[in-house]
Design an enzyme around this catalytic site. Structure first.
Site, mmCIF file in Angstrom:
data_model
loop_
_atom_site.group_PDB
_atom_site.id
_atom_site.type_symbol
_atom_site.label_atom_id
_atom_site.label_comp_id
_atom_site.label_asym_id
_atom_site.label_seq_id
_atom_site.Cartn_x
_atom_site.Cartn_y
_atom_site.Cartn_z
ATOM 1 N N HIS A 22 38.231 42.511 27.691
ATOM 2 C CA HIS A 22 38.981 41.424 28.313
ATOM 3 C C HIS A 22 40.205 41.966 29.035
ATOM 4 O O HIS A 22 40.959 42.750 28.481
ATOM 5 C CB HIS A 22 39.396 40.407 27.252
ATOM 6 N N ASP A 64 38.223 36.527 34.309
ATOM 7 C CA ASP A 64 39.291 36.160 33.377
ATOM 8 C C ASP A 64 39.853 34.775 33.713
ATOM 9 O O ASP A 64 40.396 34.572 34.802
ATOM 10 C CB ASP A 64 40.395 37.206 33.432
ATOM 11 N N TYR A 113 46.178 50.253 46.128
ATOM 12 C CA TYR A 113 45.790 51.610 45.715
ATOM 13 C C TYR A 113 46.371 51.955 44.343
ATOM 14 O O TYR A 113 45.676 52.506 43.481
ATOM 15 C CB TYR A 113 46.264 52.653 46.730
#
Length: 142
Positions: A22, A64, A113
């Site tokens: 999770h 999520d 990034y």
């Protein structure tokens, strides 16, 4: 081969998806994404385009629901007039996968990034669309 596992998902990628917990994140990078230099856990999906892969991943990966934006896109660089049409494709894929209420955020290129370096895994593809990079945050199955 197994039943119900999309053919575009390699055994390595299925293993990565199963290992993730999770709130772990997975990056799906386009053909220009610097995956090898940013990943501790790199999965190559040469020859695959992101929409097909995203569809397949969302068949297995719950997003999520405990975070405001479980999907993150790389923001277009300021001054660049490019319009990433692939983002509309991503929204359609989210709707078709039952994730129609999912909020999507955009993150500045270099921040994207840096966040990618902390992801559980980076998947590299042969996607040619610019700004096609996407981060998914894994949720739970209730």
């Amino acid at each position: 081969m197994l039943k119900k596992i999309p053919q575009s998902l390699s055994p390595e990628l299925v293993k990565v998806l199963m290992e993730m917990g999770h709130s772990d994140e997975i990056v799906i990078g386009d053909g220009n994404f610097p995956g090898a230099s940013h990943a501790d856990n790199l999965v190559r999906c040469d020859g695959l385009m992101i929409p097909e892969l995203l569809e397949s991943i969302l068949e297995l990966l719950p997003l999520d629901t405990y975070t405001e934006c479980p999907v993150t896109l790389m923001e277009v660089v300021k001054g660049d007039s490019y319009k990433p049409e692939i983002w509309d494709t991503y929204k359609e894929i989210l709707i078709n996968s039952g994730e129609e209420n999912t909020k999507i955020e955009q993150l500045e290129r270099f921040a994207f990034y840096e966040r990618s370096k902390k992801a559980y895994a980076i998947v590299t593809t042969s996607e040619k669309s610019l700004y096609a990079n996407i981060i998914l945050k894994k949720g739970v199955i209730s």
